[in-house]
Write a protein that holds these residues in place. Sequence first.
Motif, PDB file in Angstrom:
ATOM      1  N   VAL A  99     -60.495 -14.579 -70.399  1.00  0.00           N
ATOM      2  CA  VAL A  99     -60.381 -13.312 -70.022  1.00  0.00           C
ATOM      3  C   VAL A  99     -58.931 -13.482 -69.307  1.00  0.00           C
ATOM      4  O   VAL A  99     -58.004 -12.509 -69.227  1.00  0.00           O
ATOM      5  N   ASP A 100     -58.865 -14.566 -68.434  1.00  0.00           N
ATOM      6  CA  ASP A 100     -57.904 -14.726 -67.594  1.00  0.00           C
ATOM      7  C   ASP A 100     -56.712 -15.239 -68.269  1.00  0.00           C
ATOM      8  O   ASP A 100     -55.468 -14.603 -68.047  1.00  0.00           O
ATOM      9  N   ALA A 101     -56.671 -15.917 -69.145  1.00  0.00           N
ATOM     10  CA  ALA A 101     -55.455 -16.359 -70.023  1.00  0.00           C
ATOM     11  C   ALA A 101     -55.183 -15.120 -70.783  1.00  0.00           C
ATOM     12  O   ALA A 101     -53.766 -14.781 -70.915  1.00  0.00           O
ATOM     13  N   VAL A 102     -55.688 -14.525 -71.490  1.00  0.00           N
ATOM     14  CA  VAL A 102     -55.501 -13.206 -72.335  1.00  0.00           C
ATOM     15  C   VAL A 102     -54.886 -11.904 -71.280  1.00  0.00           C
ATOM     16  O   VAL A 102     -53.884 -11.677 -71.467  1.00  0.00           O
ATOM     17  N   THR A 103     -55.491 -11.841 -70.146  1.00  0.00           N
ATOM     18  CA  THR A 103     -54.893 -10.906 -69.173  1.00  0.00           C
ATOM     19  C   THR A 103     -53.643 -11.475 -68.966  1.00  0.00           C
ATOM     20  O   THR A 103     -52.533 -10.669 -68.484  1.00  0.00           O
ATOM     21  N   HIS A 104     -53.419 -12.748 -68.345  1.00  0.00           N
ATOM     22  CA  HIS A 104     -52.019 -13.299 -67.893  1.00  0.00           C
ATOM     23  C   HIS A 104     -50.891 -13.112 -69.135  1.00  0.00           C
ATOM     24  O   HIS A 104     -49.746 -12.437 -68.755  1.00  0.00           O
TER      25      HIS A 104
END
Length: 131
Positions: free
Chosen positions: A108-113
């Motif tokens: 989720v953090d990678a996609v959000t970034h």
Amino acid sequence: MTVEVRSEHVHSPTRGAADPVPNKPAHTLSAAGDLLRALAAPVRIAIVLQLREADRCVHELVEALGVAQPLISQHLRVLKAAGVVHGERHGREVVYRLVDEHLAHIVVDAVTHVDEGPRGINSGGLGTEEL
């Protein structure tokens, strides 16, 4: 020519100093690299996002992602071998779930970034040629 060496540690102006992380043994770093490689495929990222919402069987992942069943099964094998997902047989079906919520946070953090726009690797920052 004289080179001045600054002894202070400079941080990004938008954030303070991070908590220090103790050095990790090589086997820990290697295992973390293996985990990140297991997550480094778009279909596997999509599977993790699906399993973050709910446990799913293969046919539900096929339907949700529009990917052929053999390909979903292959990606699930990679994720299972990496300890990302666990499958539990229920009659004729195997229901998959995430082993740990931390893994969903990584994805989720990678996609959000990436969704946040021009800040990261897609905005002229570091490219692979500079690594």
